[in-house]
Design an enzyme around this catalytic site. Structure first.
Site, PDB file in Angstrom:
ATOM      1  N   TYR A  52     -47.802  98.001 123.126  1.00 42.48           N
ATOM      2  CA  TYR A  52     -49.166  97.544 122.797  1.00 42.48           C
ATOM      3  C   TYR A  52     -50.115  98.726 122.935  1.00 42.48           C
ATOM      4  O   TYR A  52     -50.410  99.184 124.030  1.00 42.48           O
ATOM      5  CB  TYR A  52     -49.543  96.405 123.757  1.00 42.48           C
ATOM      6  CG  TYR A  52     -50.869  95.708 123.510  1.00 42.48           C
ATOM      7  CD1 TYR A  52     -51.758  96.095 122.516  1.00 42.48           C
ATOM      8  CD2 TYR A  52     -51.239  94.633 124.298  1.00 42.48           C
ATOM      9  CE1 TYR A  52     -52.956  95.435 122.314  1.00 42.48           C
ATOM     10  CE2 TYR A  52     -52.444  93.963 124.110  1.00 42.48           C
ATOM     11  CZ  TYR A  52     -53.293  94.373 123.120  1.00 42.48           C
ATOM     12  OH  TYR A  52     -54.484  93.705 122.938  1.00 42.48           O
ATOM     13  N   LYS A  83     -47.758  96.875 118.639  1.00 40.47           N
ATOM     14  CA  LYS A  83     -49.002  96.186 118.273  1.00 40.47           C
ATOM     15  C   LYS A  83     -50.064  97.256 118.290  1.00 40.47           C
ATOM     16  O   LYS A  83     -50.369  97.828 119.333  1.00 40.47           O
ATOM     17  CB  LYS A  83     -49.292  95.090 119.300  1.00 40.47           C
ATOM     18  CG  LYS A  83     -50.679  94.477 119.242  1.00 40.47           C
ATOM     19  CD  LYS A  83     -50.668  93.207 120.067  1.00 40.47           C
ATOM     20  CE  LYS A  83     -51.991  92.656 120.549  1.00 40.47           C
ATOM     21  NZ  LYS A  83     -53.188  92.926 119.861  1.00 40.47           N
TER      22      LYS A  83
HETATM   23  O1  MN9 Z   1     -55.704  93.301 119.962  1.00 41.67           O
HETATM   24  C1  MN9 Z   1     -57.707  92.059 120.022  1.00 41.67           C
HETATM   25  N1  MN9 Z   1     -58.254  92.922 121.009  1.00 41.67           N
HETATM   26  C2  MN9 Z   1     -58.633  92.468 122.206  1.00 41.67           C
HETATM   27  C3  MN9 Z   1     -56.307  92.345 119.696  1.00 41.67           C
HETATM   28  O2  MN9 Z   1     -58.451  91.341 122.592  1.00 41.67           O
HETATM   29  C4  MN9 Z   1     -59.284  93.433 123.114  1.00 41.67           C
HETATM   30  C5  MN9 Z   1     -58.497  92.067 118.710  1.00 41.67           C
HETATM   31  O3  MN9 Z   1     -58.100  90.930 118.040  1.00 41.67           O
HETATM   32  C6  MN9 Z   1     -59.984  92.083 118.936  1.00 41.67           C
HETATM   33  O4  MN9 Z   1     -60.318  91.045 119.830  1.00 41.67           O
HETATM   34  C7  MN9 Z   1     -60.778  91.845 117.655  1.00 41.67           C
HETATM   35  C8  MN9 Z   1     -62.277  91.904 117.905  1.00 41.67           C
HETATM   36  O5  MN9 Z   1     -62.737  93.214 118.064  1.00 41.67           O
HETATM   37  O6  MN9 Z   1     -60.392  92.754 116.693  1.00 41.67           O
END
Ligand code: MN9
Length: 308
Positions: A140, A166
């Site tokens: 990740y 990811k």
């Molecule tokens: O990795 C999410 N990141 C966090 C996934 O949760 C920090 C993203 O989906 C972000 O929440 C999204 C909004 O900036 O892109």
């Protein structure tokens, strides 16, 4: 027992919220309703107890309990990736073993954080957790935990069981580079929801993100449009996504996603402190803001906005 092979984990994979009650306890009933709702929307998998799941605000037993509830509710219908990352190898291995024994299809982890570990520590961390269970590991990469550079990603990718990444960063050219240099079968999931279309265009196998819970229909449309080379649709839908996210980011957005779900009849509960949960007055203001957004940009076919 895992139900899916790693190359079957593709498409639209919400980074699931953890559903807490008002007193910050895990809400099992709410969790089951929420997970069921996501599956009915046609998502292709679930990513549990990651950033969006507020994992670092939970203790290990709570993380395990949440995974058990969700695995039970899903009943093998879609693949489940469990984020087992924590600050230390020993804790992560405990969570990895639990995820495997509970029936997760893959584990995932941020690199160890806070002390700004060097590359050898990070490599050893991934080696140790990947070796602790027979299911695949998805790395990740996210700025919150420290972005891994291409060279270390390449080294980690050689560890047996490490099968994908990811990728929550905006440098999407690297998605293509990773595929070229690590191998086309190394899975890449684009994690930045504001750039889902871009991630997919650059070769991502799927998308994993917070806002896939709130408006899976938009992301499903983007995914299908890109598969069908329909760039006009992908662009239009991505614009709507950006507008909605940009507005949500003015608040503690996990709580905004919870509100949107609540407006659709899904009791998505509360976040854990120090994240804010919003009172009735604040909720009204947030709703008003979404209505303005919908009218200003003529946003259509987004369920939670249609219901406002
Ligand atoms: O990795 C999410 N990141 C966090 C996934 O949760 C920090 C993203 O989906 C972000 O929440 C999204 C909004 O900036 O892109």
């Amino acid at each position: 027992m895992a139900n899916f092979k790693v190359d079957e984990i593709k498409g639209i994979i919400p980074a699931a919220l953890t559903i807490f009650g008002k007193d910050e306890e895990i809400d099992e009933k709410g969790t089951r309703l929420y997970i069921d709702y996501l599956l009915k929307q046609g998502v292709d998998g679930l990513y549990l107890t990651g950033s969006t799941g507020e994992a670092f605000l939970m203790d290990l037993d709570e993380r395990k309990k949440y995974v058990e509830i969700v695995v039970d509710e899903v009943g093998g219908r879609v693949p489940i990736i469990v984020h087992i990352g924590d600050i230390g190898t020993k804790k992560s291995i405990e969570l990895a073993k639990h995820a495997y024994n509970t029936g997760a299809d893959a584990i995932s982890s941020v690199p160890p954080f806070y002390w700004q570990f060097g590359e050898e520590n990070i490599f050893n961390y991934y080696f140790d957790i990947a070796s602790s269970v027979p299911i695949p590991l998805i790395v990740y990469n996210i700025a919150l935990a420290g972005i891994l550079r291409l060279n270390i990603i390449k080294k980690i990718s050689k560890i047996e069981n490490v099968k994908g990444i990811k990728y929550t960063a905006t440098t999407h050219d690297q998605i293509s580079t990773i595929k070229d240099q690590v191998g086309q079968s190394f899975l890449v999931y684009s994690g930045c929801d504001e750039m889902a279309a871009s991630g997919l265009i650059n070769g991502a196998d799927g998308i994993i993100g917070s806002f896939l819970s709130l408006m899976p229909e938009l992301f499903i449309d983007i995914y299908n449009a890109i598969q069908n080379n329909d760039l006009a649709t992908a662009k239009a839908k991505q614009k709507d996504v950006i507008r909605i996210i940009e507005y949500s980011l003015h608040y503690d957005y996990f709580s905004v996603i919870r509100l949107g779900l609540k407006w659709m009849g899904i009791p998505a509960g509360y976040s854990r402190r120090p994240f804010k949960s919003y009172n009735d007055e604040e909720e009204k203001i947030i709703k008003r803001g979404f209505l303005d957004l919908k009218e200003r940009y003529h946003i259509q076919d987004v369920k939670f906005l249609d219901l406002l």
